[in-house]
Design an enzyme around this catalytic site. Structure first.
Site, PDB file in Angstrom:
ATOM      1  CG  HIS A   1      22.948  33.114  46.738  1.00  0.00           C
ATOM      2  ND1 HIS A   1      23.660  34.029  47.484  1.00  0.00           N
ATOM      3  CD2 HIS A   1      22.860  33.631  45.491  1.00  0.00           C
ATOM      4  CE1 HIS A   1      23.978  35.061  46.729  1.00  0.00           C
ATOM      5  NE2 HIS A   1      23.519  34.839  45.513  1.00  0.00           N
TER       6      HIS A   1
ATOM      7  CG  HIS B   1      30.777  36.961  44.889  1.00  0.00           C
ATOM      8  ND1 HIS B   1      30.265  37.762  45.871  1.00  0.00           N
ATOM      9  CD2 HIS B   1      29.861  36.985  43.878  1.00  0.00           C
ATOM     10  CE1 HIS B   1      29.103  38.259  45.491  1.00  0.00           C
ATOM     11  NE2 HIS B   1      28.848  37.796  44.281  1.00  0.00           N
TER      12      HIS B   1
END
Length: 753
Positions: free
Chosen positions: A281, A326
């Site tokens: 992830h 991110h």
């Protein structure tokens, strides 16, 4: 190369050497040193640490890079041609011989003994020293040192087991008859038992079949014994000595994780959906989800570890090139191009089986076109195109060897047809439609819908028109075309093998109405809700026979902590994405899961998840006898610090949320990390063997906070019953340095529930 200096590395600990500037350290200084990328390389060692170097010229770079590469090749060759014991003795000798004089003084031996987690009386250690110093030189040469280690490592527990062999099969589940005084810091040096005799091949076979629960032919027994005894094996009079027995019981072939299941043994010709897939992830992150650095090296680390699905969060870059980071956080940014280059270079070095690139796409259409160009040019024929090899199931792993599959948003055929008929609106709207939000759709529509960002707005003012009024019909069609907004570039869509969609139900009619190359991602929170209902779980298992499902951690895990992967696996979910950068019990379970089948990144699901006629295996009671440990390192593998006070926690992790479902701990053994003996029994009732793992954690008791030492975990279906030595790993899942020599000795046996 040995030094305490942080700028130097013990070459024994090096895992690889890589060209370029792919680490987070290089990324932080890219503005200063980016122009020297061609002369840069990183030496990767330990738990993914790096020594980053820049050569002053291309010629010097080639000399350094190729020279170190050749040295590492020779080190690996020597390692392959040596036994664990030989490596252990050399490592201890090098550690003790601090002045590199070729001999060991008393002070060096005493320092080594302390570093080895031994807290025996000084008088006892010096007595052993004098016993092996046969020439009276007051120093030990290497041969004398080997004898010293042999005396130091007398295995009292194995001496008691050895004596039970001659007495016949040991009583089922009963602990070995080891007096409590042994295994402590002040234990006697000798058990008083005789170990000079030999065991015949017939007696060894009886012991092995009765205790290790494996049938053994005479030839197989001879091969095991001769492999353990080496040059000491007498072909004319084959038998087993105590030293050979000790070597065999501590060898890889006697691991508690079934030795045969550690190699690739499963059928790889079945559809992709039949296998669990090692998945990461937010693969780019080195640390947390908010502020930490990103690096290309994270992708290299994971694919070399045989992770087969990596995630790429793609955003528009200021320089016109897509980047990965991110979004809306302070995490650093890396180039999409660099990541794809690394994936192309490293993906198939440790496993030949397919890699899935999970794209979370936030890029504008122009930069998506650049993404498509990079993927085509860099991956070339390795890219599997949509529909290729597809039947009513996904292709097999054997068919997909060396292939890269893109997962993401894919334009439907209806949208593509509309775009061909007339010009669509290329304005990219601002609505978030991340793949990681697939399951958060609040629509009441029960049917799966394409997740391609298409919005077909119906004309609310549409009225009944005269069918003969062709002018009005043509005008209406043009208006509808203008309202089409696409968020996925057709060129990127044309490379996306695994499309994404929503499911509101796992009923057969819904699952069967969707092609097998469409899949869904579910958040940790949504997954927990789905797992509460047994009927839903059964439907999910059936659904996952044909389709892939991906589970990812909830967004509140900003510290990059992980969800327990066992419950999602129990519903047949193939891709449980974890934060690989975080050392934790969840990653330990993941590493153990994919240790099966040769660590190739794929493990076949249990039969009952693949065939409706099959039932899950029956439950049983597992009896765990934690006997002893050997050569335990200090916390984090350090050589300095006080002698540890170890204890063992034994736990079960299974399909129920809130794992572990059961847990026990041994007593603490004070001041002995070298050969502590617990000899304690614990029982576990296992209801779903195919979805459960047995987890051992060794801790160091301390006044303020107990320290992690090592772990071992085994899927219950991979347990080898009997007296076994468990391979131990550090917190990062590595068995290197001091950990390669450590072990936990246990007895594993079964009772009916």
């Amino acid at each position: 190369m040995k030094s305490n200096d942080e700028r130097s590395v013990d070459l024994e600990s090096v895992t690889r050497i890589q060209h370029g500037q792919m680490t987070s350290n290089f990324a932080r200084h890219s503005a200063t040193f980016g122009a020297a990328a061609g002369n840069s390389f990183s030496i990767m060692y330990g738990d993914n640490r790096s020594l980053d170097l820049i050569a002053p010229s291309p010629e010097v770079f080639r000399t350094w890079f190729l020279g170190i590469k050749q040295i590492l090749k020779e080190i690996r060759k020597a390692r392959l041609n040596s036994t664990v014991r030989q490596r252990y003795l050399k490592a201890k000798w090098d550690q003790a011989d601090a002045d590199q004089s070729g001999t060991l003084a008393k002070s060096e031996v005493l320092d080594l003994v302390h570093a080895m987690n031994i807290s025996r009386p000084k008088k006892q250690i010096l007595a052993l020293y004098r016993e092996v110093d046969v020439d009276g030189s007051n120093t030990l040469d290497f041969q004398e040192f080997v004898k010293f280690i042999d005396l130091l490592e007398r295995r009292v527990d194995l001496q008691f087991l050895w004596n039970t062999i001659n007495a016949g099969p040991h009583t089922q589940h009963a602990p070995l008859p080891i007096p409590a005084k042994f295994g402590t810091a002040k234990a006697p040096q000798n058990s008083g038992l005789t170990t000079n005799d030999r065991i015949s091949i017939a007696d060894f076979i009886r012991f092995w079949e009765a205790n290790q629960h494996r049938s053994l032919s005479e030839q197989e027994a001879i091969e095991l014994i001769s492999g353990a005894m080496g040059e000491d094996f007498d072909k004319e009079n084959p038998s087993l000595t105590f030293n050979g027995f000790t070597t065999l019981m501590t060898s890889a072939k006697n691991d508690g994780f079934d030795f045969d299941k550690q190699s690739q043994y499963q059928d790889m010709t079945l559809p992709l959906s039949y296998y669990f897939m090692a998945s990461s992830h937010n693969t780019y992150l080195e640390e947390d989800q908010l502020y930490g650095p990103s690096s290309v090296n994270r992708y290299i680390n994971d694919v070399i570890k045989s992770c087969r699905c990596v995630e790429l969060d793609c955003w528009d870059g200021d320089a016109g090139e897509p980047i990965i980071y991110h979004g809306f956080t302070l995490t650093s940014k890396i180039l999409f191009r660099d990541v794809i280059n690394a994936i192309a270079q490293y993906s198939f070095r440790t496993s030949p089986y397919p890699v899935v690139l999970s794209l979370e796409n936030h890029c504008s259409l122009p930069q998506q076109a650049i993404m498509a160009e990079i993927l085509r040019n860099t991956l070339g024929s390795a890219l599997l195109m949509p529909g290729e090899l597809l039947t009513d199931t996904l292709p097999s792993l054997e068919q997909l060897k060396g292939k890269v599959l893109i997962k993401g948003k894919r334009l439907s055929s209806a949208v593509l047809a509309s775009l061909q008929e007339g010009k669509g609106d290329d304005d990219d709207d601002d609505d978030s439609d991340d793949d990681d939000d697939d399951d958060d759709d609040d629509s009441d529509d029960d049917e799966p819908t394409n997740d391609d960002g298409t919005k077909k707005q119906e004309n609310k003012q549409k009225k009944k028109e005269d069918k003969e009024n062709s002018r009005k019909a043509v005008k209406e069609l043009k208006e509808k075309r203008k309202q089409i907004k696409i968020k996925t570039h057709p060129e990127l869509s044309a490379l996306t093998y695994l499309g994404t969609c929503h499911y509101k139900s796992f009923s057969p009619e819904h699952s069967q109405s969707v092609p097998p190359d469409m899949m869904t991602s579910y958040s940790e929170s949504k997954t927990k809700k789905l797992l509460r209902d047994p009927a839903t779980v059964n439907g999910w298992i059936e659904h996952n026979k044909i389709h892939l499902s991906r589970i990812y951690p909830k967004g509140t895990r900003v510290d990059s902590s992980n969800l327990d992967p066992c419950p999602p696996w129990s519903a047949g979910n193939q891709l449980v994405a974890l934060n690989y950068q975080t050392p934790c019990v969840q990653m330990h379970l993941n590493d153990s899961k994919f240790r099966e089948n040769g660590n190739c990144g794929y493990v076949l699901k249990p039969n009952y998840m693949l065939q409706s006629t099959m039932m899950p295996k029956s439950g049983f009671r597992l009896v765990v006898n934690v006997i002893s440990a050997q050569r335990l390192p200090k916390p984090e593998g350090e050589t300095k610090g006080e002698v540890i006070d170890p204890y063992v926690i034994v736990s079960l992790y299974g399909p129920q949320s809130g794992s572990p479902t059961a847990s026990f701990r041994t007593k603490v053994i004070s001041d002995n990390g070298f050969d502590p003996i617990w000899n304690e029994n614990f029982t576990f009732d296992i209801n779903k063997p195919e979805s459960t793992q047995l987890y051992f954690k060794i801790m160091d008791a301390d006044l303020d906070r107990d320290d992690f030492i090592a772990y071992s975990s085994i899927p219950v279906d991979c347990i080898a019953m009997g007296y076994r030595t468990l391979k131990l790993f550090d917190n990062h899942g590595l068995s290197e340095g001091a950990f390669q020599f450590a072990g936990l000795f246990v007895r594993l046996s079964v009772e009916e529930l």
